[in-house]
Design an enzyme around this catalytic site. Structure first.
Site, PDB file in Angstrom:
ATOM      1  N   HIS A   1       0.802  -1.232   0.000  1.00 45.99           N
ATOM      2  CA  HIS A   1       0.000   0.000   0.000  1.00 45.99           C
ATOM      3  C   HIS A   1       0.838   1.288   0.000  1.00 45.99           C
ATOM      4  O   HIS A   1       0.291   2.363  -0.246  1.00 45.99           O
ATOM      5  CB  HIS A   1      -0.921   0.072   1.227  1.00 45.99           C
ATOM      6  CG  HIS A   1      -1.934  -1.018   1.314  1.00 45.99           C
ATOM      7  ND1 HIS A   1      -2.849  -1.267   0.324  1.00 45.99           N
ATOM      8  CD2 HIS A   1      -2.180  -1.932   2.297  1.00 45.99           C
ATOM      9  CE1 HIS A   1      -3.622  -2.287   0.691  1.00 45.99           C
ATOM     10  NE2 HIS A   1      -3.235  -2.711   1.891  1.00 45.99           N
TER      11      HIS A   1
HETATM   12  O1  ZLV Z   1      -2.587  -6.371   4.753  1.00 44.41           O
HETATM   13  O2  ZLV Z   1      -6.568   0.204  12.412  1.00 44.41           O
HETATM   14  O3  ZLV Z   1      -9.643   0.763   7.295  1.00 44.41           O
HETATM   15  C1  ZLV Z   1      -0.704  -5.252   3.787  1.00 44.41           C
HETATM   16  C2  ZLV Z   1      -2.199  -5.184   4.141  1.00 44.41           C
HETATM   17  O4  ZLV Z   1      -2.875  -5.128   2.922  1.00 44.41           O
HETATM   18  C3  ZLV Z   1      -8.609   1.388   7.528  1.00 44.41           C
HETATM   19  N1  ZLV Z   1      -7.431   0.795   7.624  1.00 44.41           N
HETATM   20  C4  ZLV Z   1      -8.599   2.869   7.723  1.00 44.41           C
HETATM   21  C5  ZLV Z   1      -9.118   3.775   6.727  1.00 44.41           C
HETATM   22  C6  ZLV Z   1      -9.857   4.431   7.881  1.00 44.41           C
HETATM   23  N2  ZLV Z   1      -9.669   3.285   8.612  1.00 44.41           N
HETATM   24  C7  ZLV Z   1      -9.559   3.034   9.999  1.00 44.41           C
HETATM   25  C8  ZLV Z   1      -8.335   3.457  10.714  1.00 44.41           C
HETATM   26  C9  ZLV Z   1      -8.107   2.549  11.887  1.00 44.41           C
HETATM   27  C10 ZLV Z   1      -6.711   2.584  12.341  1.00 44.41           C
HETATM   28  C11 ZLV Z   1      -6.318   1.374  13.128  1.00 44.41           C
HETATM   29  C12 ZLV Z   1      -6.660  -1.008  13.001  1.00 44.41           C
HETATM   30  C13 ZLV Z   1      -6.329  -1.173  14.354  1.00 44.41           C
HETATM   31  C14 ZLV Z   1      -6.456  -2.408  14.944  1.00 44.41           C
HETATM   32  C15 ZLV Z   1      -6.895  -3.471  14.175  1.00 44.41           C
HETATM   33  C16 ZLV Z   1      -7.208  -3.298  12.846  1.00 44.41           C
HETATM   34  C17 ZLV Z   1      -7.091  -2.069  12.238  1.00 44.41           C
HETATM   35  C18 ZLV Z   1      -7.404  -1.925  10.825  1.00 44.41           C
HETATM   36  N3  ZLV Z   1      -7.006  -0.987   9.955  1.00 44.41           N
HETATM   37  C19 ZLV Z   1      -8.135  -2.818  10.075  1.00 44.41           C
HETATM   38  N4  ZLV Z   1      -8.172  -2.413   8.792  1.00 44.41           N
HETATM   39  C20 ZLV Z   1      -7.475  -1.315   8.735  1.00 44.41           C
HETATM   40  C21 ZLV Z   1      -7.225  -0.606   7.466  1.00 44.41           C
HETATM   41  C22 ZLV Z   1      -5.831  -0.865   6.936  1.00 44.41           C
HETATM   42  C23 ZLV Z   1      -5.629  -2.259   6.475  1.00 44.41           C
HETATM   43  C24 ZLV Z   1      -4.209  -2.449   5.988  1.00 44.41           C
HETATM   44  C25 ZLV Z   1      -3.958  -3.814   5.374  1.00 44.41           C
HETATM   45  C26 ZLV Z   1      -2.501  -3.990   5.045  1.00 44.41           C
HETATM   46  C27 ZLV Z   1       0.243  -5.291   4.899  1.00 44.41           C
HETATM   47 ZN    ZN Z   2      -3.889  -7.225   3.517  1.00 47.55          ZN
END
Ligand code: ZLV
Ligand code: ZN
Ligand code: CA
Length: 373
Positions: free
Chosen positions: A136
């Site tokens: 990302h």
């Molecule tokens: O696996 O987040 O949904 C590659 C990969 O593809 C979001 N982020 C953002 C956009 C607005 N939101 C929420 C922000 C929350 C911030 C903290 C977490 C904390 C604890 C557990 C899960 C999350 C989380 N964040 C779950 N999904 C998000 C995504 C980002 C996913 C990235 C995937 C990365 C390494």
């Molecule tokens: Zn992922």
């Protein structure tokens, strides 16, 4: 050709970095994977290498000077000031300014750059960097737990030697950073398979296909919850076959994000370890120089299982592996069955409702057949 020369990049420091105790991303998973790979006695069967850490200058082959300079200076203490109150470089809570973040990135990126070079100079047929796969990260900012895009840097390295590189992304999230970096070129084809619909990062529709010279060279396979091994394979194989036929890649990078496994904390797909690893076996069977990187994966014990098994697939010894785990430092994590397996759940496969999977497969194949062969 059954035996391949495998180069395995591992930095023993990588597992010590922490995004924060409550954060989903756990760099420790690379250490646990390494411990299992070692317990299965795979290390003597490959070249185990510790890559040179990527310099700031190397990172600026993709990222802006300003962003890399920021990353090299940021600490938990000065982050508010350096991000202009959280409005630049690291926006939101997904990408905390954790202690050692720049070194962590230089390990991840250094591994993918070294792996690319090892393939290109002909010293390896397959190169593995489980600390990479951070798909990302953008040119001028971090996104979705990714700060430096090791994959883009690795592919740029490959493009110095060969005309065409295929990027395949089986992480359950869209590989948006890699897609964006190569969206307007016909020298890199990107293919991401991901959960789509109210799911991060929100991009990667079937109709997003690249722009200008790159039109047709981005492939997106959007999925719904609950995809099984059988359904996944029914799109993966024909799409990859068609891509290899029409694009004739000189090298392939496979991002093996393990959040597409059943039971992942953030995923929602239903692949078993064998279904996930089938992608590695299938790409391997194409006999094209091949790089494996990690990526997502949030149920740590399952990430370690899958990447260990996939290391065995790279070595072509997967059929000799005893699925009862050997004793290792993390043995108690793997109870109650203590096996190298990720079992499916009883989640319904929403891709089979109203023929959505068939539609996605047919449409993607039709797009690909429009490219000149
Ligand atoms: O696996 O987040 O949904 C590659 C990969 O593809 C979001 N982020 C953002 C956009 C607005 N939101 C929420 C922000 C929350 C911030 C903290 C977490 C904390 C604890 C557990 C899960 C999350 C989380 N964040 C779950 N999904 C998000 C995504 C980002 C996913 C990235 C995937 C990365 C390494
Ligand atoms: Zn992922
Ligand atoms: Ca993906």
């Amino acid at each position: 050709m059954s035996k391949r020369r495998v180069a395995y990049y591992y930095d023993p420091d990588v597992g010590a970095y922490s995004y924060g105790v409550t954060h989903a991303m756990k760099p420790q998973r690379m250490r646990i994977t390494h411990e299992l790979v070692s317990a299965y006695d795979m290390l003597p069967k490959m070249h185990v290498l510790r890559a040179k850490r990527a310099s700031a200058e190397k990172m600026t082959r993709f990222h802006t000077d300003e962003y890399v300079d920021f990353l090299s200076k940021v600490t938990p203490e000065n982050a508010r000031r350096l991000t202009y109150q959280g409005t630049r470089f690291l926006v939101g809570d997904d990408n905390p300014p954790f202690e050692g973040v720049f070194e962590f990135c230089s390990i991840s990126a250094g591994g993918s750059i070294a792996a690319a070079n090892r393939l290109m100079d002909g010293h390896a047929d397959i190169a593995i960097n489980w600390a990479g796969g951070l798909h990302h990260a953008k040119k001028r900012e971090a996104s979705g737990f990714c700060y430096i895009n090791d994959i883009v840097l690795g592919i740029l390295e490959m493009l110095r030697y060969v005309p065409r590189v295929l990027y395949i992304d089986i992480d359950c999230h869209h590989g948006d950073g890699v897609e964006e970096a190569f969206y307007t070129t016909d020298r890199v084809m990107t293919c991401s398979i991901h959960k789509f619909g109210e799911f991060f990062p929100g991009t990667g529709q079937l109709s997003d296909r690249g722009r200008g010279k790159g039109r047709g060279y981005a492939v997106n396979i959007p999925l719904k919850d609950g995809i099984t091994d059988e359904s996944y394979r029914s799109v993966f194989e024909p799409v990859i076959d068609k891509i290899v036929e029409v694009f004739r890649p000189s090298a392939i990078v496979l991002q093996c994000g393990a959040d597409s496994l059943s039971g992942d904390k953030l995923g929602g797909l239903n692949l078993t370890m064998h279904g996930h690893a089938h992608c590695v076996q299938y790409v391997r069977s194409k006999n094209i120089p091949f790089m494996l990187v990690g990526g997502g994966g949030y149920t740590v014990k399952n990430v370690a299982r899958a990447w260990t098994y996939e290391t065995a697939c790279a070595l072509n010894i997967e059929n000799d592996i005893d699925l009862n785990l050997p004793w290792n430092e993390y043995f108690e994590w793997f109870g109650p069955r203590y096996r190298l397996e990720v079992l499916p759940s009883n989640l319904e496969d929403y891709n089979l409702k109203d023929g959505s999977l068939d539609k996605v497969r047919e449409e993607a194949l039709r797009h690909l057949s429009e490219l000149r062969p």
